[in-house]
Scaffold this motif. Sequence first.
Motif, PDB file in Angstrom:
ATOM      1  N   LEU A 136       0.832  -1.200   0.000  1.00 21.78           N
ATOM      2  CA  LEU A 136       0.000   0.000   0.000  1.00 21.78           C
ATOM      3  C   LEU A 136       0.867   1.251   0.000  1.00 21.78           C
ATOM      4  O   LEU A 136       1.739   1.402   0.867  1.00 21.78           O
ATOM      5  CB  LEU A 136      -0.906   0.049   1.231  1.00 21.78           C
ATOM      6  CG  LEU A 136      -2.236  -0.691   1.206  1.00 21.78           C
ATOM      7  CD1 LEU A 136      -3.056  -0.279   2.423  1.00 21.78           C
ATOM      8  CD2 LEU A 136      -3.008  -0.402  -0.063  1.00 21.78           C
ATOM      9  N   ALA A 137       0.620   2.150  -0.937  1.00 24.24           N
ATOM     10  CA  ALA A 137       1.282   3.455  -0.873  1.00 24.24           C
ATOM     11  C   ALA A 137       0.784   4.184   0.363  1.00 24.24           C
ATOM     12  O   ALA A 137      -0.397   4.113   0.701  1.00 24.24           O
ATOM     13  CB  ALA A 137       0.965   4.256  -2.130  1.00 24.24           C
ATOM     14  N   PRO A 138       1.653   4.875   1.080  1.00 24.92           N
ATOM     15  CA  PRO A 138       1.235   5.529   2.322  1.00 24.92           C
ATOM     16  C   PRO A 138       0.236   6.653   2.086  1.00 24.92           C
ATOM     17  O   PRO A 138       0.260   7.329   1.061  1.00 24.92           O
ATOM     18  CB  PRO A 138       2.555   6.076   2.887  1.00 24.92           C
ATOM     19  CG  PRO A 138       3.451   6.215   1.705  1.00 24.92           C
ATOM     20  CD  PRO A 138       3.083   5.099   0.774  1.00 24.92           C
ATOM     21  N   VAL A 139      -0.658   6.822   3.040  1.00 22.09           N
ATOM     22  CA  VAL A 139      -1.613   7.939   3.049  1.00 22.09           C
ATOM     23  C   VAL A 139      -1.638   8.495   4.465  1.00 22.09           C
ATOM     24  O   VAL A 139      -1.840   7.756   5.426  1.00 22.09           O
ATOM     25  CB  VAL A 139      -3.033   7.495   2.643  1.00 22.09           C
ATOM     26  CG1 VAL A 139      -4.028   8.619   2.878  1.00 22.09           C
ATOM     27  CG2 VAL A 139      -3.071   7.079   1.183  1.00 22.09           C
ATOM     28  N   LYS A 140      -1.430   9.794   4.571  1.00 21.65           N
ATOM     29  CA  LYS A 140      -1.479  10.431   5.877  1.00 21.65           C
ATOM     30  C   LYS A 140      -2.924  10.691   6.271  1.00 21.65           C
ATOM     31  O   LYS A 140      -3.707  11.232   5.489  1.00 21.65           O
ATOM     32  CB  LYS A 140      -0.700  11.749   5.853  1.00 21.65           C
ATOM     33  CG  LYS A 140      -0.600  12.423   7.220  1.00 21.65           C
ATOM     34  CD  LYS A 140       0.232  13.694   7.132  1.00 21.65           C
ATOM     35  CE  LYS A 140       0.331  14.361   8.513  1.00 21.65           C
ATOM     36  NZ  LYS A 140       1.139  15.607   8.453  1.00 21.65           N
ATOM     37  N   GLY A 141      -3.296  10.278   7.485  1.00 21.67           N
ATOM     38  CA  GLY A 141      -4.653  10.515   7.959  1.00 21.67           C
ATOM     39  C   GLY A 141      -4.973  11.999   8.015  1.00 21.67           C
ATOM     40  O   GLY A 141      -4.112  12.825   8.333  1.00 21.67           O
ATOM     41  N   VAL A 142      -6.210  12.350   7.701  1.00 22.42           N
ATOM     42  CA  VAL A 142      -6.610  13.766   7.648  1.00 22.42           C
ATOM     43  C   VAL A 142      -7.529  14.144   8.792  1.00 22.42           C
ATOM     44  O   VAL A 142      -8.007  15.286   8.854  1.00 22.42           O
ATOM     45  CB  VAL A 142      -7.296  14.087   6.304  1.00 22.42           C
ATOM     46  CG1 VAL A 142      -6.316  13.923   5.158  1.00 22.42           C
ATOM     47  CG2 VAL A 142      -8.540  13.233   6.087  1.00 22.42           C
ATOM     48  N   GLY A 143      -7.793  13.208   9.711  1.00 18.89           N
ATOM     49  CA  GLY A 143      -8.710  13.510  10.802  1.00 18.89           C
ATOM     50  C   GLY A 143     -10.145  13.591  10.297  1.00 18.89           C
ATOM     51  O   GLY A 143     -10.525  12.910   9.350  1.00 18.89           O
ATOM     52  N   VAL A 383       2.889   9.534 -20.597  1.00 17.79           N
ATOM     53  CA  VAL A 383       3.739   9.811 -19.433  1.00 17.79           C
ATOM     54  C   VAL A 383       3.250   9.139 -18.151  1.00 17.79           C
ATOM     55  O   VAL A 383       3.999   9.068 -17.170  1.00 17.79           O
ATOM     56  CB  VAL A 383       3.897  11.326 -19.202  1.00 17.79           C
ATOM     57  CG1 VAL A 383       4.610  11.985 -20.375  1.00 17.79           C
ATOM     58  CG2 VAL A 383       2.547  11.993 -18.944  1.00 17.79           C
ATOM     59  N   ASN A 384       2.004   8.642 -18.128  1.00 13.37           N
ATOM     60  CA  ASN A 384       1.528   8.045 -16.877  1.00 13.37           C
ATOM     61  C   ASN A 384       0.254   7.254 -17.129  1.00 13.37           C
ATOM     62  O   ASN A 384      -0.301   7.260 -18.235  1.00 13.37           O
ATOM     63  CB  ASN A 384       1.281   9.116 -15.810  1.00 13.37           C
ATOM     64  CG  ASN A 384       1.581   8.609 -14.405  1.00 13.37           C
ATOM     65  OD1 ASN A 384       1.481   7.414 -14.119  1.00 13.37           O
ATOM     66  ND2 ASN A 384       1.952   9.525 -13.511  1.00 13.37           N
ATOM     67  N   TYR A 385      -0.189   6.570 -16.061  1.00 18.45           N
ATOM     68  CA  TYR A 385      -1.420   5.794 -16.079  1.00 18.45           C
ATOM     69  C   TYR A 385      -2.322   6.282 -14.936  1.00 18.45           C
ATOM     70  O   TYR A 385      -2.091   7.331 -14.340  1.00 18.45           O
ATOM     71  CB  TYR A 385      -1.113   4.314 -15.900  1.00 18.45           C
ATOM     72  CG  TYR A 385      -0.278   3.703 -16.997  1.00 18.45           C
ATOM     73  CD1 TYR A 385      -0.857   3.257 -18.181  1.00 18.45           C
ATOM     74  CD2 TYR A 385       1.111   3.535 -16.843  1.00 18.45           C
ATOM     75  CE1 TYR A 385      -0.097   2.671 -19.192  1.00 18.45           C
ATOM     76  CE2 TYR A 385       1.873   2.950 -17.843  1.00 18.45           C
ATOM     77  CZ  TYR A 385       1.267   2.523 -19.017  1.00 18.45           C
ATOM     78  OH  TYR A 385       2.028   1.950 -20.008  1.00 18.45           O
ATOM     79  N   GLN A 386      -3.335   5.488 -14.653  1.00 19.37           N
ATOM     80  CA  GLN A 386      -4.223   5.729 -13.523  1.00 19.37           C
ATOM     81  C   GLN A 386      -4.015   4.602 -12.520  1.00 19.37           C
ATOM     82  O   GLN A 386      -4.231   3.434 -12.856  1.00 19.37           O
ATOM     83  CB  GLN A 386      -5.678   5.757 -13.993  1.00 19.37           C
ATOM     84  CG  GLN A 386      -5.954   6.749 -15.109  1.00 19.37           C
ATOM     85  CD  GLN A 386      -7.294   6.508 -15.770  1.00 19.37           C
ATOM     86  OE1 GLN A 386      -8.340   6.657 -15.147  1.00 19.37           O
ATOM     87  NE2 GLN A 386      -7.262   6.119 -17.039  1.00 19.37           N
ATOM     88  N   ALA A 387      -3.586   4.944 -11.306  1.00 16.70           N
ATOM     89  CA  ALA A 387      -3.202   3.910 -10.341  1.00 16.70           C
ATOM     90  C   ALA A 387      -3.709   4.254  -8.944  1.00 16.70           C
ATOM     91  O   ALA A 387      -3.828   5.431  -8.584  1.00 16.70           O
ATOM     92  CB  ALA A 387      -1.683   3.753 -10.319  1.00 16.70           C
ATOM     93  N   GLU A 397       5.974   5.017  -8.022  1.00 14.70           N
ATOM     94  CA  GLU A 397       5.436   6.236  -7.407  1.00 14.70           C
ATOM     95  C   GLU A 397       5.204   6.024  -5.920  1.00 14.70           C
ATOM     96  O   GLU A 397       4.950   4.900  -5.467  1.00 14.70           O
ATOM     97  CB  GLU A 397       4.156   6.672  -8.115  1.00 14.70           C
ATOM     98  CG  GLU A 397       4.386   6.987  -9.589  1.00 14.70           C
ATOM     99  CD  GLU A 397       3.280   7.852 -10.181  1.00 14.70           C
ATOM    100  OE1 GLU A 397       2.431   8.352  -9.417  1.00 14.70           O
ATOM    101  OE2 GLU A 397       3.278   8.042 -11.408  1.00 14.70           O
ATOM    102  N   LYS A 398       5.250   7.111  -5.179  1.00  7.62           N
ATOM    103  CA  LYS A 398       5.161   7.033  -3.727  1.00  7.62           C
ATOM    104  C   LYS A 398       3.756   7.266  -3.194  1.00  7.62           C
ATOM    105  O   LYS A 398       3.525   7.128  -1.990  1.00  7.62           O
ATOM    106  CB  LYS A 398       6.127   8.041  -3.091  1.00  7.62           C
ATOM    107  CG  LYS A 398       7.588   7.742  -3.405  1.00  7.62           C
ATOM    108  CD  LYS A 398       8.512   8.755  -2.737  1.00  7.62           C
ATOM    109  CE  LYS A 398       9.968   8.442  -3.033  1.00  7.62           C
ATOM    110  NZ  LYS A 398      10.896   9.424  -2.395  1.00  7.62           N
ATOM    111  N   GLU A 399       2.822   7.659  -4.079  1.00 11.09           N
ATOM    112  CA  GLU A 399       1.464   7.880  -3.621  1.00 11.09           C
ATOM    113  C   GLU A 399       0.459   7.486  -4.697  1.00 11.09           C
ATOM    114  O   GLU A 399       0.779   7.437  -5.890  1.00 11.09           O
ATOM    115  CB  GLU A 399       1.252   9.344  -3.227  1.00 11.09           C
ATOM    116  CG  GLU A 399       1.408  10.325  -4.368  1.00 11.09           C
ATOM    117  CD  GLU A 399       1.193  11.763  -3.921  1.00 11.09           C
ATOM    118  OE1 GLU A 399       1.320  12.042  -2.718  1.00 11.09           O
ATOM    119  OE2 GLU A 399       0.881  12.603  -4.788  1.00 11.09           O
TER     120      GLU A 399
END
Length: 544
Positions: A136-143, A383-387, A397-399
Amino acid sequence: MDRRTFVKATSLGAAALFVPAYGRLIAAEALAETLDPAQKKRLADIALNASKDAGASYCDVRIGRYLNQFVVTREDKVQNVVNTETTGAGIRVIANGTWGFAATNDLSDAAVARAAKQAVAIAKANSRLQTEPVQLAPVKGVGEVSWATPIKKNAMLVPVKDKVDLLLAANAAALAAGANYANSTLFLVNEQKYFASTDGSYIDQDVHRIWAPMQVTVVDTASGKFKNRGGLSSPMGMGYEYLEPDAGKRIVQPGGVVAYFSAYDIVEDAKAAAKQAKEKLKAPSVKPGKYDLVLDPANLWLTIHESVGHPTELDRVLGYEANYAGTSFATLDKWRSKNFQYGSDKVSIFADKTQELSLGAVGYDDEGVKTKRWDIIKDGILVNYQAIRDQAHILGEKESHGCCYADSWSSVQFQRMANISLAPGKTQMTPDEMVKDVENGIYIVGDGSFSIDQQRYNAQFGGELFFEIKDGKITHQIEDVAYQIRTPEFWNACVGVCDERDYRHGGSFFDGKGQPSQVSAVSHGSSTARFNGINVINTARSLG
């Protein structure tokens, strides 16, 4: 369900077919109700805690109330009015490095806890077959945060009588203008979605969408021939203000076609539909050959959807969709080369889940990832995809791109198409100015039937209205037009895109994908664009 199935069903007034598996019919007044945010947070915490206690390393829970209203008319009659609601919780976990999912329509404390434990048990059972752990790419919690579609008028709260009156007025306008038959439909969606995860997010979102498809038919009684012209509205992420034409912008395009931007005049369009359907009856059939095509956004959105949107979904590229709706020619080696010429240097296509008025606009996706814009094709280069979160590492990619979605609390979320759009041209140009430079071409408005192969490489597209262009001038309507493409050749044939003043959305209310199949809503924006030397066939001759 795809768009064509929907249109066919609505023409028969079969609205009840759209009641979800866990749904129920409700009174129109109940569409105004909402779930208590405090109750949703409490239930989410129960699910998160129960999953952790059962051995999950990650958990997210989606508590949703999904509402639909559906009004169908034909000529001077109301064929159906349906209101549906489906409410429940879907819980997704990772245990032993493997996904598990369970859902319940019982929002009691015990039932939610039980579903969370069941999701963990499913993950552990699945882990026996897992060869690599989920990354899993990291996700910071947003509260605790909230987001809502920026509507001016909640369409769910507008009286049914007002909606019926508007649709019947459109039908009457078409009949008065010479149509023999007219039907119109209004379809409204409200997704009240609450997401929580062990990352520390509690996200409450209120999403609204609207669509007003219409069909007008004119019959030549002497010959028995008939022609149809569908409405030129686009489904939008808006409230009822979309059907209040004084609030929006309209521009007359080549051929006298009216383009609608942020509001749609269904009565005006009904009158025009009858007139143009009558002109179709006497319009000459197209001569097959090579033409320069000037494609209105009402036509080009579908070509973007099929030839760029789907083939750049990463799960399709990786073969995960091979058993349903195909794979993709836009393979990873083309992207890794950093020089694959998907289109000409006039072609820049971007993904954007934040685009106002679009069908796919949300603040956060169904993995709690804040949505954004990113490039798919830049100056013609792929240049990119949808991920999403568990795919980002494949691209280095990191996110996540923030394009994960489920069509219900009872469905597991997975990668879905973002709003994929063609960037406007950088040089000022109107559609009229674009037409002036075309010696032998066709101007095409509205979407029609299409076919495309499983790799999204070879395709054929129709349209709603076709106008011959000779020596820089629109001459008259023509009929029986379909253009054939090979995706990279077609986009490399793009020689011009009108500027941002002409930028408009088209879109799909029911884009199908997955097994079990789910639907999502997605928009595709563009300005009018020109493509040189495209092969056009005569569909009447093709059918013999």
